[in-house]
Design an enzyme around this catalytic site. Sequence first.
Site, PDB file in Angstrom:
ATOM      1  CD  GLU A 135     -16.493  23.030  60.673  1.00 24.20           C
ATOM      2  OE1 GLU A 135     -17.197  22.189  60.094  1.00 24.20           O
ATOM      3  OE2 GLU A 135     -16.508  24.249  60.377  1.00 24.20           O
ATOM      4  CG  HIS A 138     -15.204  47.107  51.320  1.00 26.48           C
ATOM      5  ND1 HIS A 138     -14.221  47.899  50.767  1.00 26.48           N
ATOM      6  CD2 HIS A 138     -14.571  46.274  52.188  1.00 26.48           C
ATOM      7  CE1 HIS A 138     -13.046  47.566  51.273  1.00 26.48           C
ATOM      8  NE2 HIS A 138     -13.233  46.570  52.144  1.00 26.48           N
ATOM      9  NE  ARG A 198     -10.277  45.721  46.718  1.00 29.27           N
ATOM     10  CZ  ARG A 198     -10.388  46.171  47.972  1.00 29.27           C
ATOM     11  NH1 ARG A 198     -10.739  47.431  48.179  1.00 29.27           N
ATOM     12  NH2 ARG A 198     -10.153  45.373  49.010  1.00 29.27           N
ATOM     13  CE  LYS A 223     -17.689  22.912  50.411  1.00 34.32           C
ATOM     14  NZ  LYS A 223     -16.867  22.570  51.601  1.00 34.32           N
ATOM     15  CG  LEU A 254     -19.918  23.095  55.536  1.00 35.40           C
ATOM     16  CD1 LEU A 254     -20.734  24.291  55.034  1.00 35.40           C
ATOM     17  CD2 LEU A 254     -18.799  22.767  54.555  1.00 35.40           C
ATOM     18  CE1 TYR A 278     -14.874  24.392  48.864  1.00 34.68           C
ATOM     19  CE2 TYR A 278     -15.368  26.482  49.941  1.00 34.68           C
ATOM     20  CZ  TYR A 278     -14.859  25.198  49.991  1.00 34.68           C
ATOM     21  OH  TYR A 278     -14.355  24.714  51.167  1.00 34.68           O
ATOM     22  NE  ARG A 328     -22.257  21.820  51.485  1.00 36.10           N
ATOM     23  CZ  ARG A 328     -21.291  21.011  51.932  1.00 36.10           C
ATOM     24  NH1 ARG A 328     -21.327  20.604  53.195  1.00 36.10           N
ATOM     25  NH2 ARG A 328     -20.332  20.597  51.147  1.00 36.10           N
TER      26      ARG A 328
END
Length: 283
Positions: free
Chosen positions: A178, A101, A99, A146, A202, A32, A51
């Site tokens: 951070e 993995h 579903r 991210k 990040l 995101y 990014r």
Amino acid sequence: MTKILWNDQIVEKNEVKIGFEDRGYQFGDGIYEVIKIYNGDLFTATEHIDRLYSSADKINLVIPYTKDKLHQMIHELIETNEVQNGQIYLQVTRGDSPRIHNFPNPAVSSVLTAYTKETTRPLAQLESGIKACFVEDVRWLRCDIKSLNLLGNVLAKQEAVTKNCFEAILHRGDTVTEGSSSNMYGIKDGVLYTHPVSNLILNGITRKVLLDCCEEIGLKVVEEAFTKEEALKMDEFIMSSTSAEVMPVISIDGNVIGNGKPGELTRKLQKAFEQKIPTTLNV
């Protein structure tokens, strides 16, 4: 009603259909970005989109649009929703599939969603400064991505909130990394220190802008990790993020930083940052 970008279409909110087996929902398998909007214009959009694609590459996620196309779509969304000051949130998940993995095989189409929100600048906090607290950094070791996996950040932020603090300053052992949703900096004897770019942080877009501001005002930068003890002895302390901009930190765990007020160099950095904010819509 605010409209939503869903894949390559701008639609009403109630038209968006996300599958219950979407891998973003079940695994946090996605990425995101949040981009600031000032005066109807995106701020550092190119850097944010770059990014986003970098994060996608790191998890082998295919974004089915060119960067130019994505820029076009999010600009259209802002214009459609007539947002002047706020932000746009966009995310891409690996898609909807039964579903399991490992990655779907054969691959399925990724799912893009984006929406806008009107927000105001945190002017009161920028003027007075904020309180922060130390929280152990228990996140995974790929903080440079991210990703949607933000539970560690959420828990850290909630701990800060329960302590009546604006932000959590994360640390691995004694080393400051951070914030839960920000980057951290300490100023000592006219030098700005911040954790170097690595998998442990990040590399914030606002961080990059702030470091450019340091160069503009002649403030020396040392990208070197510092400890919790060193943080408390800084003359000035700053956090930065898309929404918080260049935010003074005036106390950490009840310990006053400097004289308990935003410092002179912090003020210079804030001024340099504000000069980069779009004042009119670029067309």
